[in-house]
Write a protein that holds these residues in place. Structure first.
Motif, PDB file in Angstrom:
ATOM      1  N   PRO A 115       2.828  -6.222 -10.051  1.00  0.00           N
ATOM      2  CA  PRO A 115       1.412  -5.586  -9.143  1.00  0.00           C
ATOM      3  C   PRO A 115       0.800  -6.700  -8.205  1.00  0.00           C
ATOM      4  O   PRO A 115       0.528  -6.296  -7.079  1.00  0.00           O
ATOM      5  CB  PRO A 115       0.524  -5.251 -10.334  1.00  0.00           C
ATOM      6  CG  PRO A 115       0.746  -6.104 -11.626  1.00  0.00           C
ATOM      7  CD  PRO A 115       2.489  -6.212 -11.316  1.00  0.00           C
ATOM      8  N   VAL A 116       0.676  -7.936  -8.675  1.00  0.00           N
ATOM      9  CA  VAL A 116       0.136  -9.018  -7.822  1.00  0.00           C
ATOM     10  C   VAL A 116       1.000  -9.223  -6.377  1.00  0.00           C
ATOM     11  O   VAL A 116       0.452  -9.323  -5.417  1.00  0.00           O
ATOM     12  CB  VAL A 116      -0.090 -10.148  -8.661  1.00  0.00           C
ATOM     13  CG1 VAL A 116      -0.809 -11.075  -7.491  1.00  0.00           C
ATOM     14  CG2 VAL A 116      -1.157 -10.042  -9.555  1.00  0.00           C
ATOM     15  N   THR A 117       2.244  -9.645  -6.808  1.00  0.00           N
ATOM     16  CA  THR A 117       3.012  -9.850  -5.810  1.00  0.00           C
ATOM     17  C   THR A 117       3.384  -8.500  -4.826  1.00  0.00           C
ATOM     18  O   THR A 117       3.386  -8.843  -3.496  1.00  0.00           O
ATOM     19  CB  THR A 117       4.494 -10.179  -6.274  1.00  0.00           C
ATOM     20  OG1 THR A 117       4.361 -11.351  -7.538  1.00  0.00           O
ATOM     21  CG2 THR A 117       5.338 -10.887  -5.046  1.00  0.00           C
ATOM     22  N   ARG A 118       3.449  -7.531  -5.314  1.00  0.00           N
ATOM     23  CA  ARG A 118       3.626  -6.350  -4.460  1.00  0.00           C
ATOM     24  C   ARG A 118       2.505  -6.055  -3.581  1.00  0.00           C
ATOM     25  O   ARG A 118       2.622  -5.852  -2.533  1.00  0.00           O
ATOM     26  CB  ARG A 118       3.936  -5.167  -5.314  1.00  0.00           C
ATOM     27  CG  ARG A 118       2.965  -4.313  -6.023  1.00  0.00           C
ATOM     28  CD  ARG A 118       3.279  -3.238  -6.701  1.00  0.00           C
ATOM     29  NE  ARG A 118       1.902  -2.717  -7.231  1.00  0.00           N
ATOM     30  CZ  ARG A 118       1.860  -2.198  -8.458  1.00  0.00           C
ATOM     31  NH1 ARG A 118       3.088  -2.083  -9.302  1.00  0.00           N
ATOM     32  NH2 ARG A 118       0.706  -1.776  -8.958  1.00  0.00           N
ATOM     33  N   THR A 119       1.421  -6.216  -4.163  1.00  0.00           N
ATOM     34  CA  THR A 119      -0.033  -5.975  -3.418  1.00  0.00           C
ATOM     35  C   THR A 119      -0.030  -7.094  -2.143  1.00  0.00           C
ATOM     36  O   THR A 119      -0.279  -6.528  -0.823  1.00  0.00           O
ATOM     37  CB  THR A 119      -0.891  -6.090  -4.221  1.00  0.00           C
ATOM     38  OG1 THR A 119      -0.842  -5.133  -5.109  1.00  0.00           O
ATOM     39  CG2 THR A 119      -2.229  -5.769  -3.350  1.00  0.00           C
ATOM     40  N   ILE A 120       0.111  -8.304  -2.385  1.00  0.00           N
ATOM     41  CA  ILE A 120       0.164  -9.231  -1.350  1.00  0.00           C
ATOM     42  C   ILE A 120       1.343  -9.047  -0.336  1.00  0.00           C
ATOM     43  O   ILE A 120       0.885  -9.285   0.902  1.00  0.00           O
ATOM     44  CB  ILE A 120       0.303 -10.834  -2.064  1.00  0.00           C
ATOM     45  CG1 ILE A 120      -0.938 -11.068  -3.047  1.00  0.00           C
ATOM     46  CG2 ILE A 120      -0.083 -11.607  -0.792  1.00  0.00           C
ATOM     47  CD1 ILE A 120      -0.764 -12.304  -3.711  1.00  0.00           C
ATOM     48  N   THR A 121       2.296  -8.771  -0.867  1.00  0.00           N
ATOM     49  CA  THR A 121       3.686  -8.617   0.019  1.00  0.00           C
ATOM     50  C   THR A 121       3.310  -7.314   0.725  1.00  0.00           C
ATOM     51  O   THR A 121       3.392  -7.543   2.305  1.00  0.00           O
ATOM     52  CB  THR A 121       5.001  -8.379  -0.702  1.00  0.00           C
ATOM     53  OG1 THR A 121       4.912  -9.791  -1.513  1.00  0.00           O
ATOM     54  CG2 THR A 121       6.124  -8.540   0.298  1.00  0.00           C
ATOM     55  N   ALA A 122       2.981  -6.412   0.384  1.00  0.00           N
ATOM     56  CA  ALA A 122       2.645  -5.218   1.274  1.00  0.00           C
ATOM     57  C   ALA A 122       1.652  -5.397   2.172  1.00  0.00           C
ATOM     58  O   ALA A 122       1.697  -4.881   3.349  1.00  0.00           O
ATOM     59  CB  ALA A 122       2.424  -4.028   0.167  1.00  0.00           C
ATOM     60  N   LEU A 123       0.400  -5.979   1.959  1.00  0.00           N
ATOM     61  CA  LEU A 123      -0.349  -6.125   2.635  1.00  0.00           C
ATOM     62  C   LEU A 123      -0.197  -7.291   3.772  1.00  0.00           C
ATOM     63  O   LEU A 123      -0.770  -7.002   4.903  1.00  0.00           O
ATOM     64  CB  LEU A 123      -1.777  -6.645   1.852  1.00  0.00           C
ATOM     65  CG  LEU A 123      -2.430  -5.750   1.079  1.00  0.00           C
ATOM     66  CD1 LEU A 123      -3.637  -6.243   0.367  1.00  0.00           C
ATOM     67  CD2 LEU A 123      -3.204  -4.422   1.841  1.00  0.00           C
ATOM     68  N   ALA A 124       0.549  -8.168   3.423  1.00  0.00           N
ATOM     69  CA  ALA A 124       0.990  -9.079   4.404  1.00  0.00           C
ATOM     70  C   ALA A 124       1.734  -8.539   5.750  1.00  0.00           C
ATOM     71  O   ALA A 124       1.682  -8.875   6.920  1.00  0.00           O
ATOM     72  CB  ALA A 124       1.711 -10.092   3.846  1.00  0.00           C
ATOM     73  N   VAL A 125       2.845  -7.573   5.059  1.00  0.00           N
ATOM     74  CA  VAL A 125       3.665  -6.895   5.953  1.00  0.00           C
ATOM     75  C   VAL A 125       2.739  -5.985   6.959  1.00  0.00           C
ATOM     76  O   VAL A 125       2.789  -5.873   8.396  1.00  0.00           O
ATOM     77  CB  VAL A 125       4.598  -5.975   5.459  1.00  0.00           C
ATOM     78  CG1 VAL A 125       5.422  -5.269   6.344  1.00  0.00           C
ATOM     79  CG2 VAL A 125       5.705  -7.019   4.676  1.00  0.00           C
ATOM     80  N   VAL A 126       2.095  -5.233   6.379  1.00  0.00           N
ATOM     81  CA  VAL A 126       1.209  -4.314   7.002  1.00  0.00           C
ATOM     82  C   VAL A 126       0.096  -4.979   8.205  1.00  0.00           C
ATOM     83  O   VAL A 126       0.058  -4.727   9.268  1.00  0.00           O
ATOM     84  CB  VAL A 126       0.240  -3.372   6.157  1.00  0.00           C
ATOM     85  CG1 VAL A 126      -0.812  -2.620   7.050  1.00  0.00           C
ATOM     86  CG2 VAL A 126       1.083  -2.394   5.681  1.00  0.00           C
ATOM     87  N   VAL A 127      -0.565  -5.960   7.587  1.00  0.00           N
ATOM     88  CA  VAL A 127      -1.742  -6.683   8.560  1.00  0.00           C
ATOM     89  C   VAL A 127      -0.776  -7.400   9.718  1.00  0.00           C
ATOM     90  O   VAL A 127      -1.405  -7.463  10.884  1.00  0.00           O
ATOM     91  CB  VAL A 127      -2.411  -7.796   7.720  1.00  0.00           C
ATOM     92  CG1 VAL A 127      -3.180  -8.692   8.482  1.00  0.00           C
ATOM     93  CG2 VAL A 127      -3.445  -6.984   6.832  1.00  0.00           C
ATOM     94  N   SER A 128       0.113  -8.250   9.326  1.00  0.00           N
ATOM     95  CA  SER A 128       0.984  -8.970  10.282  1.00  0.00           C
ATOM     96  C   SER A 128       1.655  -7.917  11.357  1.00  0.00           C
ATOM     97  O   SER A 128       1.557  -8.366  12.590  1.00  0.00           O
ATOM     98  CB  SER A 128       2.136  -9.741   9.596  1.00  0.00           C
ATOM     99  OG  SER A 128       1.613 -10.847   8.707  1.00  0.00           O
ATOM    100  N   ALA A 129       2.216  -6.977  10.883  1.00  0.00           N
ATOM    101  CA  ALA A 129       2.779  -6.006  11.869  1.00  0.00           C
ATOM    102  C   ALA A 129       1.813  -5.394  12.803  1.00  0.00           C
ATOM    103  O   ALA A 129       1.955  -5.211  13.804  1.00  0.00           O
ATOM    104  CB  ALA A 129       3.514  -4.934  11.070  1.00  0.00           C
ATOM    105  N   ALA A 130       0.564  -4.980  12.403  1.00  0.00           N
ATOM    106  CA  ALA A 130      -0.375  -4.474  12.882  1.00  0.00           C
ATOM    107  C   ALA A 130      -1.074  -5.575  14.095  1.00  0.00           C
ATOM    108  O   ALA A 130      -1.348  -5.341  15.039  1.00  0.00           O
ATOM    109  CB  ALA A 130      -1.627  -3.969  12.208  1.00  0.00           C
TER     110      ALA A 130
END
Length: 265
Positions: A9-24
């Motif tokens: 849960p912790v790693t998947r959340t940080i990774t997913a948010l990092a991809v979304v925020v950085s791509a945006a």
């Protein structure tokens, strides 16, 4: 989506948010200037403190190919220790570890070195802890295979070559943070006779589903959350009487009764 929710849960959340925020951000949808860490806007009384920058600075990768490469390293080593490391056997222990190393990174890299983003430092912290748990495990770094104990230094060297010494020095704070956690929770209590003051609060354990009879599937077996009262031994060091053993065999013999002699009345 079903596969996503089965990931740590912790790693998947940080990774997913990092991809979304950085791509945006790099795609021009949002302005990353509102998300990077900037200490005059965070530690201030002149304006309303923009405290969200402390968290969002961990969600910004470097540009171009690093949008994929940085989250890859973060997830690869973060998920490995969140799922397999014995030091994070109890629910919420990995969250406590991440919160601790993130706080140290903010203090050293953000406030001390005026660094704007912290994701590479957090990735290095995960890689260092992974290497400490698996020093002789073979890892592949691009086309090179070597023992994982050299992994943190390989990541630092890559940053030094690509981004320069300033970025490498900022990333080094992740290694310092992870080593400080290891020292305070394992080295000092075990070899120095000190006390471990870093523990997972009960409310954090409840966030991650801790409760009587909760079973966690670990890389080395199963951890069962017991019904007894925890004694607060710290993150990654569960009390055997309160939580059961990591092999999944809880202490149930004490409730069977005094027993009877074989063949007796």
């Amino acid at each position: 989506m079903d596969v996503f929710w089965t990931l740590p849960p912790v790693t998947r959340t940080i990774t997913a948010l990092a991809v979304v925020v950085s791509a945006a951000g790099y795609g021009g949808i949002i302005s990353l200037s509102q998300y990077v860490f900037y200490s005059p806007y965070v530690f201030t009384t002149k304006i309303w403190p923009q405290l969200w920058r402390i968290g969002t600075a961990f969600l910004i990768t470097k540009p171009k190919f690093a949008i994929l490469l940085d989250p890859y390293f973060l997830y690869q080593y973060g998920s490995a220790i969140e799922r397999e490391s014995a030091r994070f056997a109890q629910p919420g222990d990995f969250f406590t570890y991440t919160a601790f190393v993130a706080s140290v990174i903010v203090a050293l890299a953000g406030y001390g070195l005026n660094t704007y983003t912290f994701l590479p430092a957090l990735s290095l912290a995960y890689a260092y802890t992974f290497a400490q748990d698996n020093p002789t495990r073979q890892v592949s770094f691009f086309i090179v295979n070597f023992d994982s104990k050299y992994l943190p230094f390989a990541l630092l060297f890559m940053t030094f070559i690509i981004d320069g010494p300033e970025s490498a020095f900022a990333q080094l704070t992740g290694l310092v943070a992870a080593h400080l956690y290891d020292f305070l929770t394992r080295i000092w209590p075990t070899f120095g006779g000190g006390r471990n003051y870093i523990f997972t609060p009960q409310i954090v354990k409840q966030w991650f589903g801790a409760g009587p009879g909760t079973v966690q599937n670990r890389g080395y077996g199963y951890a069962v959350q017991g019904r007894g009262r925890a004694t607060g031994t710290g993150a990654g060091a569960p009390d055997a009487a309160a939580s059961g053993r990591s092999t999944g065999v809880s202490n149930t013999w004490g409730s069977v009764g005094p027993g009877r002699r074989l063949g007796g009345e």
